[in-house]
Write a protein that holds these residues in place. Structure first.
Motif, PDB file in Angstrom:
ATOM      1  N   ASN A   4      -8.740  17.850  20.031  1.00 13.12           N
ATOM      2  CA  ASN A   4      -8.698  16.297  20.059  1.00 13.12           C
ATOM      3  C   ASN A   4      -9.530  15.912  18.645  1.00 13.12           C
ATOM      4  N   ILE A   5     -10.664  16.570  18.468  1.00 11.99           N
ATOM      5  CA  ILE A   5     -11.742  15.989  17.567  1.00 11.99           C
ATOM      6  C   ILE A   5     -11.258  15.824  16.215  1.00 11.99           C
ATOM      7  N   PRO A   6     -10.402  16.685  15.435  1.00  9.98           N
ATOM      8  CA  PRO A   6      -9.951  16.534  14.319  1.00  9.98           C
ATOM      9  C   PRO A   6      -8.971  15.247  13.991  1.00  9.98           C
ATOM     10  N   ALA A   7      -8.190  14.945  15.111  1.00  5.60           N
ATOM     11  CA  ALA A   7      -7.529  13.648  15.310  1.00  5.60           C
ATOM     12  C   ALA A   7      -8.282  12.432  15.453  1.00  5.60           C
ATOM     13  N   ILE A   8      -9.255  12.534  16.095  1.00  8.11           N
ATOM     14  CA  ILE A   8     -10.146  11.509  16.467  1.00  8.11           C
ATOM     15  C   ILE A   8     -11.019  11.104  15.219  1.00  8.11           C
ATOM     16  N   SER A   9     -11.482  12.091  14.429  1.00  8.56           N
ATOM     17  CA  SER A   9     -12.106  11.700  13.195  1.00  8.56           C
ATOM     18  C   SER A   9     -11.157  11.170  12.204  1.00  8.56           C
ATOM     19  N   LEU A  10      -9.935  11.584  12.208  1.00  8.80           N
ATOM     20  CA  LEU A  10      -9.088  11.149  11.211  1.00  8.80           C
ATOM     21  C   LEU A  10      -8.629   9.703  11.657  1.00  8.80           C
ATOM     22  N   ARG A  11      -8.588   9.430  12.792  1.00  5.07           N
ATOM     23  CA  ARG A  11      -8.335   7.981  13.120  1.00  5.07           C
ATOM     24  C   ARG A  11      -9.523   7.021  12.727  1.00  5.07           C
ATOM     25  N   ILE A  12     -10.762   7.757  12.996  1.00  6.88           N
ATOM     26  CA  ILE A  12     -12.038   6.875  12.521  1.00  6.88           C
ATOM     27  C   ILE A  12     -12.036   6.623  10.983  1.00  6.88           C
ATOM     28  N   ASP A  13     -11.701   7.595  10.316  1.00  6.46           N
ATOM     29  CA  ASP A  13     -11.595   7.205   8.835  1.00  6.46           C
ATOM     30  C   ASP A  13     -10.542   6.365   8.599  1.00  6.46           C
ATOM     31  N   ARG A  14      -9.472   6.407   9.165  1.00  6.78           N
ATOM     32  CA  ARG A  14      -8.513   5.434   8.740  1.00  6.78           C
ATOM     33  C   ARG A  14      -8.861   3.915   9.357  1.00  6.78           C
ATOM     34  N   ILE A  15      -9.333   3.892  10.453  1.00  5.53           N
ATOM     35  CA  ILE A  15     -10.041   2.698  10.819  1.00  5.53           C
ATOM     36  C   ILE A  15     -11.135   1.912   9.804  1.00  5.53           C
ATOM     37  N   GLU A  16     -11.922   2.927   9.409  1.00  5.05           N
ATOM     38  CA  GLU A  16     -12.923   2.737   8.292  1.00  5.05           C
ATOM     39  C   GLU A  16     -12.523   1.970   7.131  1.00  5.05           C
ATOM     40  N   THR A  17     -11.465   2.874   6.768  1.00  6.70           N
ATOM     41  CA  THR A  17     -10.822   2.268   5.486  1.00  6.70           C
ATOM     42  C   THR A  17     -10.144   0.960   5.585  1.00  6.70           C
ATOM     43  N   ARG A  18      -9.602   0.814   6.740  1.00  5.15           N
ATOM     44  CA  ARG A  18      -8.768  -0.631   6.702  1.00  5.15           C
ATOM     45  C   ARG A  18      -9.974  -1.567   6.990  1.00  5.15           C
ATOM     46  N   PHE A  19     -10.945  -1.334   7.793  1.00  7.01           N
ATOM     47  CA  PHE A  19     -12.006  -2.583   7.894  1.00  7.01           C
ATOM     48  C   PHE A  19     -12.919  -2.516   6.573  1.00  7.01           C
ATOM     49  N   ASP A  20     -12.926  -1.690   5.619  1.00  9.62           N
ATOM     50  CA  ASP A  20     -13.422  -1.864   4.292  1.00  9.62           C
ATOM     51  C   ASP A  20     -12.539  -2.928   3.737  1.00  9.62           C
ATOM     52  N   ARG A  21     -11.322  -2.629   3.631  1.00  7.11           N
ATOM     53  CA  ARG A  21     -10.255  -3.419   3.014  1.00  7.11           C
ATOM     54  C   ARG A  21     -10.398  -4.946   3.535  1.00  7.11           C
ATOM     55  N   ILE A  22     -10.402  -5.132   4.781  1.00 11.18           N
ATOM     56  CA  ILE A  22     -10.472  -6.335   5.374  1.00 11.18           C
ATOM     57  C   ILE A  22     -11.590  -7.221   4.931  1.00 11.18           C
ATOM     58  N   GLU A  23     -13.135  -6.366   4.943  1.00  4.87           N
ATOM     59  CA  GLU A  23     -14.081  -7.097   4.538  1.00  4.87           C
ATOM     60  C   GLU A  23     -13.928  -7.557   2.969  1.00  4.87           C
ATOM     61  N   ARG A  24     -13.399  -6.692   2.227  1.00  2.00           N
ATOM     62  CA  ARG A  24     -13.207  -7.220   0.778  1.00  2.00           C
ATOM     63  C   ARG A  24     -12.296  -8.292   0.606  1.00  2.00           C
ATOM     64  N   ARG A  25     -11.254  -8.276   1.628  1.00  2.00           N
ATOM     65  CA  ARG A  25     -10.184  -9.457   1.404  1.00  2.00           C
ATOM     66  C   ARG A  25     -10.765 -10.783   1.867  1.00  2.00           C
ATOM     67  N   LEU A  26     -11.699 -10.652   2.786  1.00  2.00           N
ATOM     68  CA  LEU A  26     -12.267 -12.020   3.169  1.00  2.00           C
ATOM     69  C   LEU A  26     -13.478 -12.331   2.572  1.00  2.00           C
TER      70      LEU A  26
END
Length: 77
Positions: free
Chosen positions: A47-69
């Motif tokens: 499960n570690i690779p899947a968890i790592s991938l999800r964290i990367d996606r969340i981080e990307t989305r979080f960065d995008r939200i920060e830029r938009r706001l």
């Protein structure tokens, strides 16, 4: 008459035999527990690779939200 043998060697051998039986049961129990742990570790490792991938996606989305706001200061060149 008593069912216990008069020979002390036989008495000790029967005690040893009983202890070996208990040790055998304990080892079997430990084998089952280790096998269970191995399965759980393999599951976690799988499960570690899947968890790592999800964290990367969340981080990307979080960065995008920060830029938009406009919560992030843009780096100066």
């Amino acid at each position: 008459m008593s069912e216990e043998p008069d020979n002390p060697a036989l008495v000790y051998l029967r005690r040893i035999d009983g202890k070996i039986d208990r040790l055998t049961d304990d080892v079997q129990d430990l084998k089952h527990r280790v096998t269970s742990l191995e399965g759980q570790v393999a599951s976690i490792r799988g499960n570690i690779p899947a968890i790592s991938l999800r964290i990367d996606r969340i981080e990307t989305r979080f960065d995008r939200i920060e830029r938009r706001l406009d919560l992030v200061t843009s780096p100066t060149a």
